[in-house]
Design an enzyme around this catalytic site. Sequence first.
Site, PDB file in Angstrom:
ATOM      1  N   GLY A   2       0.831  -1.199   0.000  1.00 42.27           N
ATOM      2  CA  GLY A   2       0.000   0.000   0.000  1.00 42.27           C
ATOM      3  C   GLY A   2       0.858   1.238   0.000  1.00 42.27           C
ATOM      4  N   GLY A   4       1.240   5.604  -1.081  1.00 45.32           N
ATOM      5  CA  GLY A   4       0.958   6.552  -2.141  1.00 45.32           C
ATOM      6  C   GLY A   4       1.653   7.860  -1.866  1.00 45.32           C
ATOM      7  N   MET A   6       4.307  10.214  -1.149  1.00 46.59           N
ATOM      8  CA  MET A   6       5.714  10.207  -0.742  1.00 46.59           C
ATOM      9  C   MET A   6       6.129   8.889  -0.087  1.00 46.59           C
ATOM     10  SD  MET A   6       6.490  13.247  -1.680  1.00 46.59           S
ATOM     11  CE  MET A   6       8.107  13.436  -0.950  1.00 46.59           C
ATOM     12  N   VAL A   9       4.822   0.997   0.784  1.00 50.07           N
ATOM     13  CA  VAL A   9       5.134  -0.081   1.715  1.00 50.07           C
ATOM     14  C   VAL A   9       5.166  -1.385   0.931  1.00 50.07           C
ATOM     15  CG1 VAL A   9       4.492  -1.260   3.839  1.00 50.07           C
ATOM     16  CG2 VAL A   9       4.009   1.171   3.590  1.00 50.07           C
ATOM     17  N   ASP A 125      -3.655  10.517  13.277  1.00 43.98           N
ATOM     18  CA  ASP A 125      -4.284  10.144  12.005  1.00 43.98           C
ATOM     19  C   ASP A 125      -5.051   8.834  12.141  1.00 43.98           C
ATOM     20  OD1 ASP A 125      -5.010  10.526   9.390  1.00 43.98           O
ATOM     21  OD2 ASP A 125      -3.173   9.696   8.537  1.00 43.98           O
TER      22      ASP A 125
END
Length: 500
Positions: A2, A4, A6, A9, A125
Amino acid sequence: LGGGGMKLVYLAEDLRLAARPCALAEMVDTFSSPEMQSQAVAAFQREADMLAQLSNEHIPRIFDRFSEANRHYLVMEFVDGITLEQELARNGGKLDQMRVVDIALQILDTLEYLHNLKPPVIYRDLKPSNVMLTASGQVKLIDFGIARFFLPQSNATMIGTQGYAPPEQYRGRAEVRSDLYALGATMHHALTGRDPAAEPPFSFPPTRSLCPGIDTALAELVDQSLAYDVVHRMADATEFKQRLLDIRARLVTGNGRIRPPARTPGQKPQLQLPLGAPTPAAQAAASQQPTVLMTGETECAACRRTIPSDSRFCSFCGSDVTIPLGAPAPSSSPEAATVVLSNPAPPPANAGAAARAGALYREWRDRPTRGHTLGYIALVAIGLFLAAFAVTTMLARLQRPAPQATAPGMGTAPYPYIPPANPAPGSAYDAQRARELRQALNAAGLNAVKFRIQGNTVTLWGTVPDEFARMKVETMAFMLPGIIYLEDHLTVSDSPFAGP
């Protein structure tokens, strides 16, 4: 795996240590200044070292960190599972309330650990895509936002996701209760199926207005965690966790909405035990001697929970689970044999009256309550306000002249004004957006609000009559094209209509 932007993984194999699978996070910086790059790398190394010292079963372990040129890597524990976002998609957008409570309690274990560190660690987050669920039901929090050190400087301060981030986080004032707001937003999403990322910020309807069947105390807890003002939320993760534990205990013991499936009057409780396919020799031996079917633990036939095998009654639902010893009954299935164990005691003579009394009680308990009516009234009021706000904004936009520009080679044909890609502070683009915001504020009667627009940032000061007006001004500012950051220095006036 996964990522996106910068950060990406990958699933990798650690060839230096036991050839174990691991997650490899790759971050790329685009700094043109060597000094800025060295500062970002130093901050990345400090944060990686801090994360490596965390020790909690719900946080993936950090094994190593290294850099090569402008690429920076973090070697982490590989979590084999799916995200809560994927689990919601599998289940039609929402989950059962007991499943949501179990997931939230594990997240609160993690937040309680992080917030009690010295100094506290704020996650910032929390959202469904950052919550991993393993096959065993364990929850893991992933992505602590370490890639922010390699973002362009103009975006480095914005940590969080719209819809899940609380108001104070937009102003750069995140604290431990900011994580509780994000958890409340995640629970609201999982319970109601309403994705806050697809809705206006800070606009959560009461939970029971969208999902009337859930427990009242659970809905009130979620709604309190989503309070706009941080002082109206619960004090810390410990209080949140304790109240959620009390709710789960009440639901499990049958005092809440969750209860075991009803049986018809006079029906005997039964327990079916899959025993596998016995061999002929085993069947012959079973006919010669008694077989002990249950040792240690068994399952309640009514609520399907594990209980001690010598229990007289289920400790969760109170059902009579007395099970005598006996031999397995013959089965026609070649793959499995099933023993059906029934309570041999005959039903009491007043079983019909007891069943009717139970039905009347359940009808009384599940009757519509005053809270439903109040919830519908509140929902209608919110809808009317949003409609009035939309009409006011539309009228304000219709009353202002549309900017025009002349397209090359097309004479005087009008074309919409296109903002520059990278507007400089004080440019005509800033002036155009300033006129739009001033017209909208004046139309809403907020003439005392002052502001300054520089690039992608709006700074607000002046006075507003109450906190509701403050939220309205912030929403107007964020509706301007190209605005990402907001500095709020507004003060609430001492009018009799001001909130507490």
